[in-house]
Design an enzyme around this catalytic site. Structure first.
Site, PDB file in Angstrom:
ATOM      1  N   THR A  44       0.932  -1.251  -0.110  1.00  0.00           N
ATOM      2  CA  THR A  44       0.141   0.026  -0.072  1.00  0.00           C
ATOM      3  C   THR A  44       1.008   1.502  -0.076  1.00  0.00           C
ATOM      4  OG1 THR A  44      -1.883  -1.040   1.377  1.00  0.00           O
ATOM      5  CG2 THR A  44      -1.818   1.116   1.205  1.00  0.00           C
ATOM      6  N   HIS A  47       2.041   1.972  -3.477  1.00  0.00           N
ATOM      7  CA  HIS A  47       1.237   2.895  -4.306  1.00  0.00           C
ATOM      8  C   HIS A  47       1.153   4.225  -3.945  1.00  0.00           C
ATOM      9  CE1 HIS A  47      -0.909  -0.662  -6.176  1.00  0.00           C
ATOM     10  NE2 HIS A  47      -0.855  -1.371  -4.997  1.00  0.00           N
TER      11      HIS A  47
END
Ligand code: ZN
Length: 345
Positions: A44, A47
């Site tokens: 995450t 990203h």
């Protein structure tokens, strides 16, 4: 105590993160302040680093990023009970509401109002983190800060792996990223008979073989049908844990599952993908989507297993000082790393 801290901040809508000086968060009556010791870098966070479409849509700027952490309680709000200063802890990074039907039924992990630290709210890549006391998970002495910092992704692995009874079952894990590898280790610990893990990345498959007693399969060169035969399974795998988000992996999983097989899905496909639903119907396959950790049952099981011999330390392949975070993110971006841990001491 100072009122300033170092923190890794998404400071502007751009690629990368910046180490900045920020005010130490103020806590409310139901919060604790945690002195962060170690943090894990998550997919995450990659990203968010890369500032892809999802991140640009989701993450407010500026934001202290990061959600995988271990540390020590250094301040507590006046309503906090059952915790103490100096308590070593990790914590659930999903902040839940109290009003939804799911929350009021105690199914906290299904609360639609969930907000994530380091994604929607100020995060853990910092010297100090504010967290609701409700979210704190105390760490026993047997779990050091480094393992404490990866309990969030280990919890994803545990939640996925324990979705179905694994005792004596043959388990297929697709995707040998850190969470897939840890899920394979959990499946083994939970009493599975054969655990096979697939990927197309030889470095990750090699790491899987080091961390857990599994049969790694590179699907670019090997057919799962041959592996099923080699291991002496009569029909195929009983349980599939899909950790890759890759459509071909899901196809291979459905193909190599027994009639009545069960699949837990944690991997997130990049968009819509064609699925051969008739195959799933005729094989009477059960599919379960998995999000986050079961609050707090996954934490309980995970800590109990770690105290009972589950060993995932070798999934941590890189360790850096927090100030060397660029090297940490580079290791993650290489696609060859396991977990990367940053040290905030
Ligand atoms: Zn994570």
């Amino acid at each position: 105590m100072t009122n300033e801290m170092r923190a890794l901040v998404k400071a502007a809508p751009e690629v990368g993160l910046r180490m900045q000086t920020r005010p130490v968060p103020e806590i409310g009556p139901d919060d604790v302040l945690i002195r962060v010791k170690k943090t894990g870098i998550c997919g995450t966070d990659i990203h968010i680093w890369q500032w892809d479409d999802w991140a640009a849509r989701t993450v407010p700027v500026p934001l202290v990023t990061g959600h995988e952490f271990a540390g020590e309680i250094v301040d507590m709000g006046r309503n906090v009970e059952g915790l103490s200063l100096g308590q070593r802890c990790s914590g659930e990074g999903h902040l839940i509401g109290k009003t939804s039907r799911q929350s009021r039924a105690g199914k906290f992990h299904l609360d639609p109002e969930t907000r994530g630290i380091g994604v929607n709210e100020q995060g853990a890549f910092a010297e100090y983190l504010r967290l609701p006391a409700f979210n704190v998970v105390p760490l026993p002495d047997a779990i050091d800060d480094e393992i404490g910092a990866i309990l969030d992704p280990l919890g994803n692995a545990v939640h996925t792996a324990l979705s179905f009874d694994l005792l004596g079952e043959d388990v297929l894990v697709t995707g040998a990223g850190p969470i897939g590898i840890m899920a394979a280790a959990v499946a083994r610990h939970a009493g599975a008979r054969h655990v096979v893990i697939t990927d197309v990345n030889p470095a990750r498959l090699a790491l899987a073989g080091e961390v857990a007693d599994v049969r790694p399969v590179d699907v670019t060169g090997e057919d799962l049908k041959d592996v099923i035969r080699e291991l002496g399974m009569k029909q195929g795998f009983d349980v599939g844990l899909e950790m890759s988000g890759n459509q071909m992996a899901l196809d291979q999983m459905v193909e190599s599952l027994v009639m009545g097989g069960r699949i837990a899905l944690l991997g997130i496909p990049p968009g819509k993908s064609p699925v051969d639903w008739s195959r799933i119907v005729f094989k009477a396959i059960t599919i379960k989507g998995v999000y986050g950790r079961e609050i707090f049952e996954t934490w309980y099981k995970m800590i109990a297993m770690l105290e009972n011999g589950l060993d995932v330390r070798r999934v941590i392949t890189h360790r850096f000082k927090a100030d060397d975070y660029v090297a940490g993110f580079k290791a993650m971006l290489s696609g060859r790393s396991g977990k990367v841990v940053l040290d905030w001491n």
